[in-house]
Design a protein around this motif. Structure first.
Motif, PDB file in Angstrom:
ATOM      1  N   ASP A   1       0.829  -1.206   0.000  1.00  0.00           N
ATOM      2  CA  ASP A   1       0.000   0.000   0.000  1.00  0.00           C
ATOM      3  C   ASP A   1       0.864   1.258   0.000  1.00  0.00           C
ATOM      4  O   ASP A   1       0.615   2.200  -0.761  1.00  0.00           O
ATOM      5  N   ILE A   2       1.875   1.273   0.856  1.00  0.00           N
ATOM      6  CA  ILE A   2       2.761   2.442   0.942  1.00  0.00           C
ATOM      7  C   ILE A   2       3.482   2.660  -0.384  1.00  0.00           C
ATOM      8  O   ILE A   2       3.619   3.800  -0.853  1.00  0.00           O
ATOM      9  N   ALA A   3       3.933   1.559  -0.989  1.00  0.00           N
ATOM     10  CA  ALA A   3       4.637   1.663  -2.271  1.00  0.00           C
ATOM     11  C   ALA A   3       3.721   2.211  -3.358  1.00  0.00           C
ATOM     12  O   ALA A   3       4.124   3.069  -4.162  1.00  0.00           O
ATOM     13  N   LEU A   4       2.472   1.744  -3.390  1.00  0.00           N
ATOM     14  CA  LEU A   4       1.519   2.207  -4.405  1.00  0.00           C
ATOM     15  C   LEU A   4       1.176   3.677  -4.197  1.00  0.00           C
ATOM     16  O   LEU A   4       1.122   4.458  -5.157  1.00  0.00           O
ATOM     17  N   ILE A   5       0.950   4.064  -2.958  1.00  0.00           N
ATOM     18  CA  ILE A   5       0.627   5.463  -2.655  1.00  0.00           C
ATOM     19  C   ILE A   5       1.776   6.374  -3.073  1.00  0.00           C
ATOM     20  O   ILE A   5       1.578   7.415  -3.701  1.00  0.00           O
TER      21      ILE A   5
ATOM     22  N   PHE B   1      -6.967   8.648  -2.318  1.00  0.00           N
ATOM     23  CA  PHE B   1      -7.010   9.900  -1.557  1.00  0.00           C
ATOM     24  C   PHE B   1      -5.652  10.191  -0.926  1.00  0.00           C
ATOM     25  O   PHE B   1      -5.153  11.327  -0.979  1.00  0.00           O
ATOM     26  N   LEU B   2      -5.035   9.171  -0.335  1.00  0.00           N
ATOM     27  CA  LEU B   2      -3.744   9.360   0.323  1.00  0.00           C
ATOM     28  C   LEU B   2      -2.637   9.671  -0.675  1.00  0.00           C
ATOM     29  O   LEU B   2      -1.750  10.482  -0.395  1.00  0.00           O
ATOM     30  N   ALA B   3      -2.675   9.048  -1.836  1.00  0.00           N
ATOM     31  CA  ALA B   3      -1.654   9.304  -2.860  1.00  0.00           C
ATOM     32  C   ALA B   3      -1.705  10.757  -3.312  1.00  0.00           C
ATOM     33  O   ALA B   3      -0.667  11.428  -3.419  1.00  0.00           O
TER      34      ALA B   3
END
Length: 205
Positions: free
Chosen positions: A27-31, A76-78
């Motif tokens: 998830d962190i990598a994608l964001i 949203f986070l990205a």
């Protein structure tokens, strides 16, 4: 006498912990990757248009693609991460601009609602399109409300910044509609194919 069966409550947690860590890392990598993508899209174009002279870039493409592919919250986070980097001083906005002053400029309305556009698009793709997200038309229809929200806010931002009428603000915003429709059409084509290849991509939203 039969021995009572006991269950170690820590077994499941220990087994699931590596999977959760891998999922969080993904998830962190994608964001982070999509925040970088939006920043790259901001450099493509940069042509001032309309009475407000807000530059035409591919930012909208990156924003809507983040929502359509990552789902509402990761999308949203990205986008929020992207805006945060720009606010911190990194030149990731159109025309290599940055800083908090950008959020009170003529293009402020567009910037402020980028995360909302990604969130709305992600919600609609995940929960309205559902299994039909592999069909480009459905993704396109789900992206339209986010684009409309972004344009309404953009017109409002120009109205406030230049102290003009609503009619003038919408007139200045009009040149961006055709380009954004083309962008979300491309988003729909890309996202539908990605969802075909990775049907579990929206599992966590």
């Amino acid at each position: 006498m039969a021995m009572a069966e006991t269950t170690d409550p820590t077994t499941t947690d220990t087994t699931d912990a590596p999977a959760r860590r891998r999922s969080s890392t993904t998830d962190i990598a994608l964001i982070s990757a999509f925040a970088a993508l939006i920043a790259a899209c901001a450099y493509i174009g940069g042509i001032p248009a309309g009475g407000g002279q807000v530059p035409i870039t591919l930012q909208t493409f990156g924003v809507m693609l983040a929502g359509a592919l990552l789902g509402p919250w990761r999308g949203f986070l990205a986008v929020s991460l992207y805006l945060g980097l720009g606010a911190a001083g990194l030149p990731v906005f159109a025309e290599h601009s940055s800083g908090l002053g950008t959020f009170t400029s003529a293009s402020a309305g567009y910037l402020w609602t980028f995360p909302v556009a990604a969130l709305v698009t992600g919600l609609l793709v995940q929960y309205v399109a559902g299994s039909r997200r592999t069909v480009a038309l459905w993704v396109f229809l789900c992206a339209v409300p986010g684009m409309v929200i972004n344009h309404l806010a953009g017109a409002f931002g120009m109205k406030v910044f230049f102290d003009i009428s609503w009619q003038t603000a919408f007139t200045w915003d009009a040149p961006y509609w055709l380009g954004d429709i083309v962008k979300i059409l491309v988003v729909a084509l890309v996202a539908s194919e990605v969802h075909k290849a990775f049907p579990q991509l929206l599992r966590r939203g």
